[in-house]
Scaffold this active site. Structure first.
Site, PDB file in Angstrom:
ATOM      1  CG  HIS A 178      -3.320   8.963  -0.335  1.00 12.95           C
ATOM      2  ND1 HIS A 178      -3.876   9.997   0.546  1.00 12.95           N
ATOM      3  CD2 HIS A 178      -4.243   7.886  -0.655  1.00 12.95           C
ATOM      4  CE1 HIS A 178      -5.008   9.322   0.838  1.00 12.95           C
ATOM      5  NE2 HIS A 178      -5.356   8.232   0.366  1.00 12.95           N
ATOM      6  CG  HIS A 207      -1.929   0.989   1.330  1.00 10.57           C
ATOM      7  ND1 HIS A 207      -1.788   2.127   2.440  1.00 10.57           N
ATOM      8  CD2 HIS A 207      -2.970   1.421   0.487  1.00 10.57           C
ATOM      9  CE1 HIS A 207      -2.917   3.069   2.263  1.00 10.57           C
ATOM     10  NE2 HIS A 207      -3.470   2.606   1.229  1.00 10.57           N
TER      11      HIS A 207
HETATM   12  O1  G3P Z   1      -6.460   1.683  -2.475  1.00  9.93           O
HETATM   13  C1  G3P Z   1      -6.745   0.896  -1.263  1.00  9.93           C
HETATM   14  C2  G3P Z   1      -6.770   2.190  -0.097  1.00  9.93           C
HETATM   15  O2  G3P Z   1      -5.372   2.702  -0.343  1.00  9.93           O
HETATM   16  C3  G3P Z   1      -7.750   2.888  -0.351  1.00  9.93           C
HETATM   17  O3  G3P Z   1      -7.541   3.870   0.545  1.00  9.93           O
HETATM   18  O4  G3P Z   1      -7.137   6.316   0.858  1.00  9.93           O
HETATM   19  O5  G3P Z   1      -5.290   4.698   1.180  1.00  9.93           O
HETATM   20  O6  G3P Z   1      -6.172   5.183  -1.004  1.00  9.93           O
HETATM   21  P1  G3P Z   1      -6.407   5.143   0.509  1.00  9.93           P
HETATM   22 CA    CA Z   2      -5.155   3.815  -2.710  1.00 15.14          CA
END
Ligand code: G3P
Ligand code: CA
Length: 301
Positions: free
Chosen positions: A91, A49
């Protein structure tokens, strides 16, 4: 007294067995396993992630290079477009949390990504905030790290034969971003494992119309699940998608089982705890977005 204790133990054992059987009936793991196999996805699927964002500043080349050193199946990345049309990995909608933008340009009224050109964004340091926020994990090498492009991430993934799990972040702000992303993947002749993901079903529909064979995962957060209900979201979307990416707490057997029976894989975000990984895996989850792939390696590889 002894008799009562042994009766109680027996009842508890029976209850435990019933619970195990109930979970397996509601959410039989083999459906998700087969769905993942059909997609050539390792099972359970491990998705880094924003790179290994627990150990290094998120969305930087260092965080992704670190992910290569673990047995992850995919690099997860949030994609946005600069003012001059470059697709970058970042992000947040604005630059404040993870860059020195407000120090560098204190006079700016907004720090939205889409208000800056790529050359401007290249001046930013997106690593030093991590050292300040997490001194126990800090590293001088993180100082001065730059925003990377989708093109650079593709090159890294190709070199290491690793998949890409690409999210359109705030796609309403970037009309046509789906075509831009697919064009860049084609220009780079990317042939590895690939998933498009989004909280926006409209964005996933756009991917489907351009490149229908690439898996699409609909992300589901707490607010939407509470407002609409998990099953309703699945009912209205399952013909358009390949899987769902619910926030962790939605990873209960009845939800996972329902998604599986609609032919959808289930990848939960963002799971950074060994006990949760074990439990959700037992409940039938097919994979995890994680900031800590080392935990998933220890458990599943
Ligand atoms: O993409 C999965 C997860 O990353 C979704 O939440 O806010 O971390 O992009 P976010
Ligand atoms: Ca994400």
């Amino acid at each position: 007294m002894k008799k009562i204790i042994s009766l109680l133990s027996l009842s508890l054992l029976v209850l435990f067995i019933i619970l195990i059987l109930a979970v397996k009936i509601i959410s039989p793991g083999r459906i998700g396993q087969q769905l993942s196999k059909d997609l050539n996805f390792p099972h359970p699927t491990i998705i880094a992630h924003r790179g290994v964002s627990y150990e290094a500043p998120e969305s930087t080349m260092m965080a992704y290079e670190l992910a290569i050193t673990y047995s992850v199946d995919f690099l997860e990345a949030d994609l946005q477009r600069t003012k001059d049309g470059v697709i970058i990995v970042f992000h947040d909608d604005d630059l404040k949390r993870t860059s020195n933008a407000s120090d560098l340009w204190p006079e700016k009224e907004t720090y939205a990504i889409s208000d800056f050109t790529f050359d401007e964004l290249q001046q930013l340091d997106i690593g030093s905030w991590f050292n300040l926020q997490y001194p126990e994990r800090s590293n001088p090498l993180y100082e001065g790290l730059s925003i990377i492009t989708l093109h650079e991430l593709i090159e890294l993934a190709q070199q290491h034969h690793i998949g890409l799990y690409l999210e359109t972040k705030s796609p309403d702000k970037y009309p046509g971003i789906e075509q831009d992303i697919i064009d860049i993947l084609h220009q780079n002749q990317f042939e590895g494992l690939l998933v498009f993901q989004s909280f926006s079903l409209e964005s996933l529909k756009a991917f489907k119309s351009i490149q229908p064979d690439t898996p699409r995962v609909l992300l589901i957060n707490r607010d939407r699940a509470q407002a609409e209900g998990f099953k309703n979201i699945i009912d209205e979307s399952y013909t358009l998608i390949t899987g769902v990416g619910p926030v962790g707490y939605l990873g209960l057997p009845h939800n996972i089982g329902y998604a599986h029976r609609k032919g959808l894989i289930v990848h939960l975000y963002t799971i950074n705890d060994t006990l949760q990984m074990r439990l959700f895996r037992y409940f039938g989850a097919d994979g995890f977005f994680t900031d800590k792939p080392a935990l998933a390696n220890d458990l599943f590889r």
